[in-house]
Design a protein around this motif. Sequence first.
Motif, PDB file in Angstrom:
ATOM      1  N   PHE A   3     -55.172   8.883  -7.352  1.00  0.00           N
ATOM      2  CA  PHE A   3     -56.457   9.037  -8.030  1.00  0.00           C
ATOM      3  C   PHE A   3     -57.158  10.299  -7.547  1.00  0.00           C
ATOM      4  O   PHE A   3     -57.006  10.716  -6.396  1.00  0.00           O
ATOM      5  N   SER A   4     -57.955  10.886  -8.424  1.00  0.00           N
ATOM      6  CA  SER A   4     -58.751  12.054  -8.057  1.00  0.00           C
ATOM      7  C   SER A   4     -59.870  11.615  -7.102  1.00  0.00           C
ATOM      8  O   SER A   4     -60.195  10.426  -7.004  1.00  0.00           O
ATOM      9  N   ALA A   7     -62.561   9.841  -9.019  1.00  0.00           N
ATOM     10  CA  ALA A   7     -62.208   8.458  -9.347  1.00  0.00           C
ATOM     11  C   ALA A   7     -62.348   7.558  -8.123  1.00  0.00           C
ATOM     12  O   ALA A   7     -62.839   6.429  -8.224  1.00  0.00           O
ATOM     13  N   ILE A   8     -61.933   8.067  -6.976  1.00  0.00           N
ATOM     14  CA  ILE A   8     -62.058   7.279  -5.742  1.00  0.00           C
ATOM     15  C   ILE A   8     -63.524   6.999  -5.435  1.00  0.00           C
ATOM     16  O   ILE A   8     -63.883   5.881  -5.026  1.00  0.00           O
ATOM     17  N   LYS A   9     -64.384   7.983  -5.644  1.00  0.00           N
ATOM     18  CA  LYS A   9     -65.821   7.771  -5.437  1.00  0.00           C
ATOM     19  C   LYS A   9     -66.347   6.685  -6.372  1.00  0.00           C
ATOM     20  O   LYS A   9     -67.130   5.827  -5.966  1.00  0.00           O
ATOM     21  N   GLN A  10     -65.901   6.719  -7.629  1.00  0.00           N
ATOM     22  CA  GLN A  10     -66.337   5.703  -8.591  1.00  0.00           C
ATOM     23  C   GLN A  10     -65.849   4.317  -8.175  1.00  0.00           C
ATOM     24  O   GLN A  10     -66.587   3.341  -8.266  1.00  0.00           O
ATOM     25  N   ILE A  11     -64.620   4.244  -7.733  1.00  0.00           N
ATOM     26  CA  ILE A  11     -64.070   2.959  -7.278  1.00  0.00           C
ATOM     27  C   ILE A  11     -64.890   2.429  -6.109  1.00  0.00           C
ATOM     28  O   ILE A  11     -65.245   1.249  -6.062  1.00  0.00           O
ATOM     29  N   ARG A  12     -65.201   3.303  -5.185  1.00  0.00           N
ATOM     30  CA  ARG A  12     -65.984   2.886  -4.017  1.00  0.00           C
ATOM     31  C   ARG A  12     -67.382   2.405  -4.423  1.00  0.00           C
ATOM     32  O   ARG A  12     -67.869   1.385  -3.930  1.00  0.00           O
ATOM     33  N   ASP A  34     -56.972   4.805 -18.054  1.00  0.00           N
ATOM     34  CA  ASP A  34     -57.182   6.252 -18.176  1.00  0.00           C
ATOM     35  C   ASP A  34     -56.123   7.025 -17.408  1.00  0.00           C
ATOM     36  O   ASP A  34     -55.580   8.025 -17.893  1.00  0.00           O
ATOM     37  N   GLU A  35     -55.811   6.576 -16.204  1.00  0.00           N
ATOM     38  CA  GLU A  35     -54.800   7.246 -15.384  1.00  0.00           C
ATOM     39  C   GLU A  35     -53.424   7.155 -16.038  1.00  0.00           C
ATOM     40  O   GLU A  35     -52.664   8.123 -16.044  1.00  0.00           O
ATOM     41  N   LEU A  36     -53.091   5.987 -16.589  1.00  0.00           N
ATOM     42  CA  LEU A  36     -51.801   5.820 -17.266  1.00  0.00           C
ATOM     43  C   LEU A  36     -51.687   6.729 -18.483  1.00  0.00           C
ATOM     44  O   LEU A  36     -50.622   7.313 -18.743  1.00  0.00           O
ATOM     45  N   THR A  37     -52.790   6.884 -19.214  1.00  0.00           N
ATOM     46  CA  THR A  37     -52.801   7.794 -20.359  1.00  0.00           C
ATOM     47  C   THR A  37     -52.564   9.223 -19.895  1.00  0.00           C
ATOM     48  O   THR A  37     -51.763   9.954 -20.493  1.00  0.00           O
ATOM     49  N   GLU A  38     -53.230   9.630 -18.837  1.00  0.00           N
ATOM     50  CA  GLU A  38     -53.062  10.979 -18.299  1.00  0.00           C
ATOM     51  C   GLU A  38     -51.628  11.212 -17.823  1.00  0.00           C
ATOM     52  O   GLU A  38     -51.056  12.280 -18.039  1.00  0.00           O
ATOM     53  N   ILE A  39     -51.031  10.209 -17.206  1.00  0.00           N
ATOM     54  CA  ILE A  39     -49.639  10.324 -16.766  1.00  0.00           C
ATOM     55  C   ILE A  39     -48.714  10.521 -17.964  1.00  0.00           C
ATOM     56  O   ILE A  39     -47.794  11.341 -17.929  1.00  0.00           O
ATOM     57  N   SER A  40     -48.968   9.802 -19.049  1.00  0.00           N
ATOM     58  CA  SER A  40     -48.155   9.959 -20.260  1.00  0.00           C
ATOM     59  C   SER A  40     -48.254  11.379 -20.807  1.00  0.00           C
ATOM     60  O   SER A  40     -47.251  11.969 -21.226  1.00  0.00           O
ATOM     61  N   VAL A  41     -49.457  11.935 -20.807  1.00  0.00           N
ATOM     62  CA  VAL A  41     -49.659  13.316 -21.264  1.00  0.00           C
ATOM     63  C   VAL A  41     -48.875  14.276 -20.372  1.00  0.00           C
ATOM     64  O   VAL A  41     -48.179  15.173 -20.862  1.00  0.00           O
TER      65      VAL A  41
END
Length: 75
Positions: A3-4, A7-12, A34-41
Motif C-alpha cells: 500500500f502507498s 493508503a496506510i495513513k487512511q487505514i490507520r 482499488d488496489e486490485l484494480t490498480e494491479i490489473s492496470v
Amino acid sequence: MGFSIAAIKQIREQHEKHCGTTEQWQFNLHLIDDELTEISVQEKQLADRRAGLTDLKEQLLALLDSASEGGETTI
C-alpha cells in the motif's frame, strides 16, 4: 501488502476512529478493491511492454542473423 503511504495513513485513521466496526471493514474492502484494480492496470501495462520488447528482440535477432549471413543490416 504494498500500500502507498497515503493508503496506510487512511487505514490507520479508520482503525483509530472505527476499529472493529463494519464501517472500517467496508473502508478496507473498498481500499483493497482499488488496489486490485490498480494491479490489473499495471499487469496490462507490463504485458504490453513485454510484447513490445519481445517483438523488438526478435527483429534484432533477425537482423543479426541476416548480417552474419552477409545480408543487409538496416531496419
